[in-house]
Design a protein around this motif. Structure first.
Motif, PDB file in Angstrom:
ATOM      1  N   ALA B  51       0.833  -1.208   0.000  1.00  0.00           N
ATOM      2  CA  ALA B  51       0.000   0.000   0.000  1.00  0.00           C
ATOM      3  C   ALA B  51       0.862   1.251   0.000  1.00  0.00           C
ATOM      4  O   ALA B  51       0.588   2.217  -0.715  1.00  0.00           O
ATOM      5  CB  ALA B  51      -0.923  -0.010   1.220  1.00  0.00           C
ATOM      6  N   SER B  55       1.233   4.048  -3.110  1.00  0.00           N
ATOM      7  CA  SER B  55       0.868   5.451  -2.907  1.00  0.00           C
ATOM      8  C   SER B  55       1.886   6.369  -3.565  1.00  0.00           C
ATOM      9  O   SER B  55       1.599   7.533  -3.820  1.00  0.00           O
ATOM     10  CB  SER B  55       0.792   5.755  -1.417  1.00  0.00           C
ATOM     11  OG  SER B  55       2.109   5.841  -0.891  1.00  0.00           O
ATOM     12  N   ALA B 271     -12.585  -0.342  -3.590  1.00  0.00           N
ATOM     13  CA  ALA B 271     -11.323  -0.445  -2.851  1.00  0.00           C
ATOM     14  C   ALA B 271     -10.921  -1.908  -2.680  1.00  0.00           C
ATOM     15  O   ALA B 271      -9.758  -2.280  -2.844  1.00  0.00           O
ATOM     16  CB  ALA B 271     -11.461   0.221  -1.495  1.00  0.00           C
ATOM     17  N   TRP B 295      -3.798  -3.349   4.987  1.00  0.00           N
ATOM     18  CA  TRP B 295      -3.943  -2.450   3.824  1.00  0.00           C
ATOM     19  C   TRP B 295      -4.739  -1.214   4.244  1.00  0.00           C
ATOM     20  O   TRP B 295      -4.365  -0.068   3.933  1.00  0.00           O
ATOM     21  CB  TRP B 295      -4.667  -3.219   2.727  1.00  0.00           C
ATOM     22  CG  TRP B 295      -4.967  -2.469   1.471  1.00  0.00           C
ATOM     23  CD1 TRP B 295      -6.088  -1.752   1.215  1.00  0.00           C
ATOM     24  CD2 TRP B 295      -4.146  -2.382   0.299  1.00  0.00           C
ATOM     25  NE1 TRP B 295      -6.032  -1.211  -0.044  1.00  0.00           N
ATOM     26  CE2 TRP B 295      -4.858  -1.585  -0.639  1.00  0.00           C
ATOM     27  CE3 TRP B 295      -2.897  -2.892  -0.046  1.00  0.00           C
ATOM     28  CZ2 TRP B 295      -4.342  -1.288  -1.896  1.00  0.00           C
ATOM     29  CZ3 TRP B 295      -2.395  -2.598  -1.307  1.00  0.00           C
ATOM     30  CH2 TRP B 295      -3.115  -1.807  -2.211  1.00  0.00           C
ATOM     31  N   ASP B 296      -5.832  -1.444   4.989  1.00  0.00           N
ATOM     32  CA  ASP B 296      -6.630  -0.328   5.487  1.00  0.00           C
ATOM     33  C   ASP B 296      -5.821   0.566   6.423  1.00  0.00           C
ATOM     34  O   ASP B 296      -5.916   1.791   6.373  1.00  0.00           O
ATOM     35  CB  ASP B 296      -7.873  -0.849   6.228  1.00  0.00           C
ATOM     36  CG  ASP B 296      -9.057  -1.055   5.288  1.00  0.00           C
ATOM     37  OD1 ASP B 296      -8.913  -0.750   4.081  1.00  0.00           O
ATOM     38  OD2 ASP B 296     -10.116  -1.514   5.753  1.00  0.00           O
ATOM     39  N   ASN B 299      -3.630   2.776   4.387  1.00  0.00           N
ATOM     40  CA  ASN B 299      -4.374   3.823   3.690  1.00  0.00           C
ATOM     41  C   ASN B 299      -4.937   4.869   4.646  1.00  0.00           C
ATOM     42  O   ASN B 299      -5.046   6.045   4.297  1.00  0.00           O
ATOM     43  CB  ASN B 299      -5.487   3.208   2.847  1.00  0.00           C
ATOM     44  CG  ASN B 299      -4.922   2.625   1.568  1.00  0.00           C
ATOM     45  OD1 ASN B 299      -4.169   3.291   0.861  1.00  0.00           O
ATOM     46  ND2 ASN B 299      -5.232   1.374   1.289  1.00  0.00           N
ATOM     47  N   SER B 303      -4.096   8.771   4.367  1.00  0.00           N
ATOM     48  CA  SER B 303      -5.136   9.796   4.309  1.00  0.00           C
ATOM     49  C   SER B 303      -4.886  10.882   5.342  1.00  0.00           C
ATOM     50  O   SER B 303      -5.059  12.071   5.076  1.00  0.00           O
ATOM     51  CB  SER B 303      -6.511   9.160   4.528  1.00  0.00           C
ATOM     52  OG  SER B 303      -6.721   8.893   5.903  1.00  0.00           O
ATOM     53  N   PHE B 325     -10.782   7.541   4.351  1.00  0.00           N
ATOM     54  CA  PHE B 325     -10.090   6.728   3.347  1.00  0.00           C
ATOM     55  C   PHE B 325     -11.075   5.695   2.824  1.00  0.00           C
ATOM     56  O   PHE B 325     -12.110   5.435   3.442  1.00  0.00           O
ATOM     57  CB  PHE B 325      -8.852   6.052   3.952  1.00  0.00           C
ATOM     58  CG  PHE B 325      -9.181   4.962   4.934  1.00  0.00           C
ATOM     59  CD1 PHE B 325      -9.682   5.274   6.192  1.00  0.00           C
ATOM     60  CD2 PHE B 325      -8.995   3.618   4.615  1.00  0.00           C
ATOM     61  CE1 PHE B 325      -9.990   4.271   7.109  1.00  0.00           C
ATOM     62  CE2 PHE B 325      -9.310   2.623   5.524  1.00  0.00           C
ATOM     63  CZ  PHE B 325      -9.806   2.955   6.767  1.00  0.00           C
ATOM     64  N   SER B 327     -12.026   2.336   2.668  1.00  0.00           N
ATOM     65  CA  SER B 327     -11.738   1.057   3.305  1.00  0.00           C
ATOM     66  C   SER B 327     -12.190  -0.083   2.411  1.00  0.00           C
ATOM     67  O   SER B 327     -13.234  -0.007   1.770  1.00  0.00           O
ATOM     68  CB  SER B 327     -12.451   0.978   4.646  1.00  0.00           C
ATOM     69  OG  SER B 327     -12.418  -0.340   5.136  1.00  0.00           O
TER      70      SER B 327
END
Lengths: 306, 379, 327
Positions: B51, B55, B271, B295-296, B299, B303, B325, B327
């Protein structure tokens, strides 16, 4: 509580005991003949399970996997004996504990390196799936009965090997007097390698058999190793008979403790407490039994050497 | 001298006016990468690093270390990350007992910790902390969902879990929503690998269903032995024993089992689809729920970084709490105790092209909150 | 002629100085983590010094000293928890966060447990002794993970480090100095025991128990005393370890911990005064350095340990300070 359930639980205890015997037989033999404490014995158990799972997945046959597990564990045992263990026979127990502790770290991380971090799949072979009826209306899993059978065969086989063959004669001689067998012209270092590989192969066999019931993963040998030590200490270190007796005792006490303790405590405690307290007691039970036995018989029940 | 001061001032003003994400951020990741439990930690790490890589944020530096699933080692690594590496944020711990060892100390030293897994009840209630964000779940949640689900079909359930705090939380969570009778309640030994005795009890108990929580190898062993024993009472459990990391080892024994989780790979949102595709193409395996949560977590951090500077803890915490974000679990917000408010789904184990995986078959809770938030005095 | 200043004495002084100077320097350079790392070395060394009393002086290979290490840890954890929540312990006795009081409780508790455990275990010898001490430790381990009152498997957090009169223990350096002082006391105890009549009796009990019995000293009592003292020192280290991590957990009681304590002694050189110190330094540094390089660090740690046992008998002290001298 029905008779059928009681019989089933006794068989479960016996099956656990037989599995422990396969581990403990090798440990006690290695200690009896070479005077070595081998903490890494659980690693051969793990090696057997991994070999069986890998080969069974590749060939589709549990039986080929089982043979592979015997070969792998025996080979691993022989290599480790020649590379490391034979330098430890003359050392004190402390050095043996440390060296074999180091071997556990090496084996565990090495296995993870080779096979990855995720547990492997291994199922019982189609031939042994299903259950057989028990007297009293219950039923028992065929595969677990087969494990009990394997244990009995191995016990008889070991008895015959030690009492009837040349190798067994040398093993017995080695247990009673190490200098003497050298004087008789027996090649000690080969004898030691063979005994060590034999012990490792039995552990590998146990690992493969149990791998079909449990999860084949790194570190699976350690809990079994501790139990196997309890077994040989209860039975008397160096005694195959003691290992068999100790294994069945530990297997049955552990299983019946988990089964009967909650029911017994239910009579004296409120239900909300029972589950927790019986859980705590059941997990300590075999160690309590071991301490009691050693308190009265400091060298176990069937000590081979006084 | 004046010049130096002036340059310094310009530099300072640049720093203040520039975009918040242009400053270097150090994230400490403590997770389990060796030993028997390494599979979960590796999924966590792989999803997290992927992730961050995707980004394109070059200012994030990751410090990743292995805790070997030992609490003492995790504490030592945490101290090193805080005192020596001077990390701004920490994450990565898989196990509740390691979280209990690390989190209270870390957050007390004003480091923000984001949990990608494990939500012990002790940290959700009275000991909640503004620096502690749980991006995964509170430990009881999955079990509560199973209790709720069991009400539909079952009246007499046999429940079992290991004899340790997460096991007790589990059965407590199940019973909090389950209204039927209990055919039996058993605590097994931690690390137990043979369940023949318990399965015999289940068979004899007359139960119409079995609920079990046995993480890792314990669950694999239980499921295999249960299927082999021929007992046909339906089993159910939290998603941990049916996650992508253990399903191959359980094999067909798991087929058809209902389990609860906040995510499955077929969850219908953009997502989630992107995540599954990215993870599969990078690592050539299906992601587990640990990977999804991780992963969440990544992120969420990204964010917040786009809104506030990590140096301004107050603002950064506020930015995290907004949970702005996408999810993979769909709707996601934080409750007052910084634990998730989210849906919990019922999944079923199915086989797709010879690979075992989960598909969502129902929703146990919508916008579910944990039971401990009221004991937390945060706003 | 006996040399007063031997190579071993110089090595010992060097190690003691090194362990003191590095954290002081780190503190000045504002690198508090290295102070923490040195504290970890110090506390583990103290635990191993305790084990070394049984193992090095008495020849009693205890594979269950994690039990005492953990008990000490739980003493600190339980007292701190009760004090933190302002709950009396029992019979209205108030808990405390004062370190000296906690140490006293830890040491007394370990002594009280060590006496019955030792009394049963010392009936056995050799491998049986190794295994029965392991069994007792496993018993306590399983009790700790399954007993719900104090956190079970999750362990017990100490939210604020316990206090010591006149020192701010929350700061790394003062806490290190406290631990360092106790390590020196532990080493002094080991040294005094080794040179005392008690130590001589213990040595004789190990070499020739019959001879000792012949002069009217019961080997059993001597060994039991040594075992209990050893347990108490290890328990004190356990209490410090819990305060260092601000956490007491069942993993302090696990058989891996017992194994690690033995590793520390052998790595440093068994039966030597500063063996545990040298061993703890090496072990913690290996763990720290290897862990930073590779996730397969346990493999390399295993190889290094194996190398030490096979090729460097006498451990680090054996390499640096020469062969052990007797007499």
């Amino acid at each position: 509580m029905s008779t059928a359930l009681l019989i089933e639980q006794l068989l479960n205890g016996l099956q656990l005991g037989v599995m422990l015997f396969l581990m403990a037989a090798g440990l006690t033999l290695i200690f009896g003949v070479m005077g070595l404490i081998n903490l890494a014995h659980g690693s051969f158990y793990m090696a057997g399970a991994f070999a069986c799972a890998t080969v069974a997945a590749a060939t589709g046959s549990f039986w080929i996997g089982l043979i592979a597990s015997l070969i792998t564990a025996a080979a691993a045992g022989a290599i480790v004996e020649m590379a490391v263990i034979r330098r430890l026979y003359e050392r004190d127990h402390l050095d043996q504990v440390l060296a074999t502790f180091a071997l556990i770290l090496i084996f565990s991380e090495g296995t993870r390196w080779l096979f990855g971090s995720f547990p492997l799949y291994l199922d019982i072979p189609p031939l042994l799936q299903g259950a057989v009826p028990l007297p009293g209306g219950g039923q028992y899993q065929l595969y677990r009965l087969a494990i009990i059978g394997v244990g009995i065969v191995v016990a008889i086989g070991l008895y015959l090997l030690i009492s009837r063959t040349r190798l067994g004669m040398r093993i017995r001689a080695g247990e009673s007097d190490r200098e003497m067998i050298a004087a008789l012209g027996v090649d000690i270092s080969t004898l030691y390698t063979v005994v060590f590989a034999l012990g490792a192969a039995l552990a590998g066999l146990a690992g493969a058999l149990v791998g079909a019931l449990q999860s084949v993963q790194v570190g699976m040998g350690e809990p079994v190793l501790i139990l196997a030590f309890v077994v040989i200490v209860i039975g008397g270190i160096g005694s195959i008979k003691g290992a068999l007796f100790g294994a069945v005792l530990v297997g049955v006490v552990d299983t019946m403790g988990r089964f009967l303790l909650p029911q017994a405590l239910m009579l004296v405690l409120p239900p909300s407490q029972t589950a927790l307290i019986s859980g705590a007691l059941a997990s300590m039970l075999i160690y309590i039994v071991m301490a009691l036995i050693l308190a009265f018989r400091p060298t176990g029940l069937f000590a081979a050497q006084p | 001298m004046k010049n130096v001061l002036a340059t310094g001032l310009i530099g300072l003003s640049l720093l203040v006016s520039g975009h918040a994400y242009a400053e270097p951020v150090k994230i400490g990741v403590i997770t389990t990468l060796s030993g028997g439990g390494a599979g979960l930690g590796i999924d966590m790490r792989d999803a997290f690093t992927l992730a961050i890589k995707q980004s394109g944020n070059k200012d994030i530096e990751l410090v990743i270390e292995d805790d070997a699933q030992k609490p003492e080692l995790a504490v030592q690594i945490a101290e090193k990350m805080i005192q020596s590496d001077k990390v701004d944020l920490m994450t990565g711990i898989i196990w509740s007992n390691l979280a209990m060892a690390v989190v209270p100390n870390a957050v007390a030293q004003d480091v923000i910790y984001l949990s990608p897994n494990a939500g012990p009840s002790a940290l959700a209630g009275a000991n909640c902390h503004p620096n502690y964000f749980n991006v995964a779940y509170q430990n009881d949640n999955f079990h509560e969902a199973m209790g709720q689900y069991a009400n539909q079909d079952y009246k007499n359930t046999f429940i079992l879990a290991p004899n340790y705090p997460a096991g007790k939380d589990s059965l407590t969570g199940f019973k909090r929503f389950y209204k039927g009778e209990l055919a039996g309640e058993v605590y097994t030994q931690v690390g137990q690998t043979d369940y023949a005795a318990e399965i015999a009890q289940i068979r004899a108990s007359g139960a119409d269903s079995v609920f079990f929580f046995l993480p890792g190898g314990m669950g694999i062993a239980f499921m295999k032995q249960y299927a082999q024993s021929g007992v046909d009472i339906p089993v159910m459990g939290p998603g941990f024993s049916f996650s992508q990391d253990v399903l191959p080892a359980v094999g067909d024994a798991a087929l058809g089992v209902k389990n609860s989780a906040t995510w499955a790979k077929d969850l219908d949102n953009e997502a989630s689809r992107e995540f599954v595709e990215a993870f599969q193409s990078e690592y050539n395996r299906l992601p587990s729920i640990y990977a999804a949560q991780s992963w969440d977590t990544a992120n969420l951090i990204l964010s917040a970084l786009s809104k506030a500077s990590v140096q301004d803890k107050e603002a950064f915490r506020a930015a995290l709490k907004e949970a702005d974000f996408d999810s993979v679990r769909g709707e996601f917000k934080f409750n007052t105790n910084n634990h998730p408010v989210q849906n919990v789904y019922i999944r079923e184990v199915v086989k797709e092209d010879d690979v075992l995986t989960n598909t969502i078959v129902g929703t146990a809770f919508e916008d579910h909150k944990d039971a401990y938030a009221e004991q937390c005095n945060m706003q | 002629m006996r040399q007063i200043v031997t190579r071993e004495a110089i090595t010992n002084a060097g190690l003691a100085l090194l362990l003191l100077v590095v954290p002081l320097a780190a503190s000045v350079m504002d690198e508090p983590f290295y102070v923490t790392l040195a504290t970890r070395i110090t506390v583990l060394a103290l635990a191993a010094v305790g084990l070394n009393i049984a193992l090095g002086l008495g020849g009693l290979v205890s594979f269950g000293h994690a039990a005492f290490f953990g008990l000490g840890g739980y003493a600190a954890g339980i007292l701190a928890t009760h004090a933190f929540n302002a709950q009396p312990l029992f019979l209205g006795i108030q808990a405390t966060t004062s370190m000296p009081a906690i140490w006293l409780v830890a040491v007394v508790a370990c002594g009280l447990v060590a006496l019955p455990v030792g009394a049963i275990s010392l009936r056995t010898s050799g491998v049986y002794f190794i295994m029965i001490t392991l069994a007792f430790a496993q018993m306590i381990y399983y009790f700790a993970i399954s007993w719900p009152a104090y956190g079970g498997q999750d362990g017990l957090s100490i939210y604020v480090r316990n206090t010591f009169p006149g020192a701010n223990t929350a700061q790394p350096l003062p806490f290190f100095l406290i631990c360092y002082g106790l390590l020196l006391l532990g080493l002094a105890l080991f040294w005094a025991l080794g040179g005392s009549r008690f130590g001589a009796a213990l040595h004789t009990a190990r070499q020739n128990a019959t001879r000792l019995a012949a002069v009217g000293i019961a080997p059993f009592k001597i060994r039991l005393t040594a075992f209990a003292i050893s347990a108490m020192v290890t328990g004190l280290a356990g209490a410090l370890f819990a305060d260092l991590n601000r956490f007491a957990s069942p993993s302090m009681l696990s058989w891996h911990m017992s194994g690690e304590l033995i590793v520390l002694i052998i790595l440093g050189g068994k039966g030597r005064l500063f063996g545990p110190v040298a061993g703890a330094m090496l072990y913690v540094l290996f763990e720290y350095a290897l862990g930073g390089i590779t996730e397969r660090w346990q493999l390399f740690l295993g190889l290094i340990l194996l190398g030490v046992v096979l090729f460097a008998r006498g451990g680090l002290m054996g390499l640096v300070a020469g062969k052990e001298r007797y007499g």
